[in-house]
Design an enzyme around this catalytic site. Sequence first.
Site, PDB file in Angstrom:
ATOM      1  N   LYS A   1       0.844  -1.205   0.000  1.00 14.78           N
ATOM      2  CA  LYS A   1       0.000   0.000   0.000  1.00 14.78           C
ATOM      3  C   LYS A   1       0.877   1.252   0.000  1.00 14.78           C
ATOM      4  O   LYS A   1       0.588   2.224  -0.702  1.00 14.78           O
ATOM      5  CB  LYS A   1      -0.898  -0.056   1.239  1.00 14.78           C
ATOM      6  CG  LYS A   1      -2.115   0.814   1.231  1.00 14.78           C
ATOM      7  CD  LYS A   1      -3.018   0.619   0.051  1.00 14.78           C
ATOM      8  CE  LYS A   1      -4.436   0.355   0.398  1.00 14.78           C
ATOM      9  NZ  LYS A   1      -5.298   0.046  -0.722  1.00 14.78           N
TER      10      LYS A   1
ATOM     11  N   LYS B   1     -12.625   5.810   7.316  1.00  8.88           N
ATOM     12  CA  LYS B   1     -11.189   6.045   7.406  1.00  8.88           C
ATOM     13  C   LYS B   1     -10.887   7.529   7.618  1.00  8.88           C
ATOM     14  O   LYS B   1     -11.497   8.382   6.981  1.00  8.88           O
ATOM     15  CB  LYS B   1     -10.521   5.579   6.115  1.00  8.88           C
ATOM     16  CG  LYS B   1      -9.026   5.692   6.150  1.00  8.88           C
ATOM     17  CD  LYS B   1      -8.414   5.198   4.867  1.00  8.88           C
ATOM     18  CE  LYS B   1      -8.242   6.352   3.893  1.00  8.88           C
ATOM     19  NZ  LYS B   1      -7.630   5.889   2.642  1.00  8.88           N
TER      20      LYS B   1
END
Length: 505
Positions: free
Chosen positions: A347, A390
Site C-alpha cells: 500500500k 477512514k
Amino acid sequence: MKVQSTTTQQDDHFLISNYDYKSTNIEKNGDKYIAKPQITNFKFKTDTRIPKVGVMLVGWGGNNGTTLTGGILANKFNITWNSRRGTHQPNFYGSLTQSSVIKIGTCNTEEVFVPFKDVLPMVNPCDIVFGGWDISSMNLADAMSRAQVVEYDLQQKLRPYLEKLVPLPSIYYPDFIAANQGDRADNVIPGNNKLEHLNIIRKNIADFKQQNNLDKVILLWTANTERFCVEDPNIHGTAEKLLKSIESSHPEISASTIFACAACLEGCSFINGSPQNTIVPGVIELAEKAGVFVAGDDFKTGQTKFKTCLVEYLVGAGIKPKAIISYNHLGNNDGKNLSQESCFKSKERSKKTCVDDILESNKVLYPTEEELNIDHTIVIKYCPETGDSKKAMDEYIAEIFLGGRQTFAVYNVCEDSLLAAPLIMDLLLLCELFERIQFSKDSSEYQRFDTVLSWLSYLMKAPKSESGITTINSLSRQRAMLENLVKVCAGLTIDDNLRLEVRYG
Ligand code: NAI
C-alpha cells in the site's frame, strides 16, 4: 443526443467517427526546442450493441463487494430506507459515469452538459449479473452486516436479496495476506496444487457465464491486499514461464495472479483493485493473446484523489511542495490486513508514487533529481473504532516566494467502501465499453486498445501503463483523457476551453 456531422457515420451496429488528432512534435536543438505541430488521422469504431455482462468479484464478501452489490440492488429495485436524517433514495453519487456530466457544446451562449453515461451507449449497472469468490463463506446479507458500512434499515431491506448470494470457495495462500485473516478463511479450495486451483477458477468462470447466459464476464480483485510477490523473469516473465510456474506450484505465484491468469484464459478482462504486483509480464502476455484487457493497480478513492489534485494545484501555481506527510486511521478489515508490515509495504508503494510525474514535469521548481526526492511519508494505523470511516490526515508543506512556507493540514473522513463501490462500478462499465471500441490510425486496419488499459488511470492509485508509456497521475488530466476519448468516439469536438464561440460568436 445525436451527432450530425460529415465525419461521423452510424448504422445499426457501429458508430464510426473520424478524428484529426493535433499534437506537437518537439525536436531538441542544443538548448533550444523546435516545435512542429502535426495532424494524425484516427477513426474510432464503437459497437453500439449493449451486451449482457457478468462480473465476478474476488473478495465478494468484503466491505467493497457487499457495498457494491447491495448498492446496485438498491438502485435496481428503487429501495428506500430511513435513518435519523429521514427517508433516503438510492443514487449513484461518486460514480463518474452515472453522476458526473460532460460539456457537449453551447446552445447560443449557454454551455450544454449531459450525463457521462449518455455520450456513448453503455451498460446499465443495474443489468450486471454479480458473482464471485471469498475465503469467508458468509452469505452477502450477513457479510454486509459484518462490514458495518450500509445503514441498518437498508441492510434489513436488502437482506432477502442478499442472503441468497453466497461466494464460491476461493484459493487461499496465507503467506500472501496478513496472518490475522486466517480466522475468516472457512471457504477455501483444498490442496496446494496451483494448477488445479487455476482450473477450478476457470471452470467457475465458464459455469457462471453459461448459467447466466452472459455475453461476457469481467473479473475484478477486491480481496485483501497481498504482499508483493518476488518478481522474477524466470517465474513471471512470459506467459509460458508463468504457466510452468503455476504447474510446479511455485511459492511466488500469488492467489491474485492465479485469478488474473484464469480470467485471461477464459477470455475475460481482469482489473486489480489492490496495490500488489498481480499483473506480472506473463499475465500481460496471456491477456494480449486472448485479446482482453488488464487494468490496475489499487482503487483511487479518497486521500489519493485529493492528494493528486492539491499537488497539481501547487505545482501548477509555481509553488514547490517539499513534504507530504500522510496519516491514515483505518478500522475495517482492510486496515486489519494492512497492519501486517508485508501488506502495508504494498500500500505504501502505491500511495507514494502518486505525485511523482506531477513534480517531475516542473523543472523550474525541481531542476535536479535530488530536489524531486521530497519528504513523502505514509503512515497507516489500524484503529478498530474507526470502522470503515477512514480518517486521512495530511500535512502538505510547500515553499513559496522568497523562502516562505505554505502549509495545509487536511482532515479527510473517507467512508471507504461508499467511495470505492461506485468507482469499482465505473471501472467495470468503462472496461466493458472499451472492449467495444476499435481504432484505425492513418487508414490502417482497425485494432483494439493496448492490453494494459491505462485509459482507466483516473480510477487507479498507481496506474499501470503499457511499457514505454509514461504514467499520468494528475486527476484533471486523467479525467480529461477519459472525457475526450468518449467525446471523440461519439464524434463530438474536444473542448480546449478557449470559449471563442461564446466570446466572438
Ligand atoms: P475487506 O477486507 O473488507 O474485503 C476483502 C475480502 O477479500 C474479504 O471478505 C476476504 O475474506 C476476502 N479475501 C481475502 N483473500 C481472498 C482470496 N484469496 N480469495 C477470495 N477472497 C479473499 O476489504 P475492502 O475494504 O473490501 O477492500 C478490498 C481491497 O480493495 C483491499 O485490498 C483494499 O486495500 C483495496 N482498496 C480499497 C479501497 C477502499 O476505499 N475501500 C481503496 C483502495 C483500495
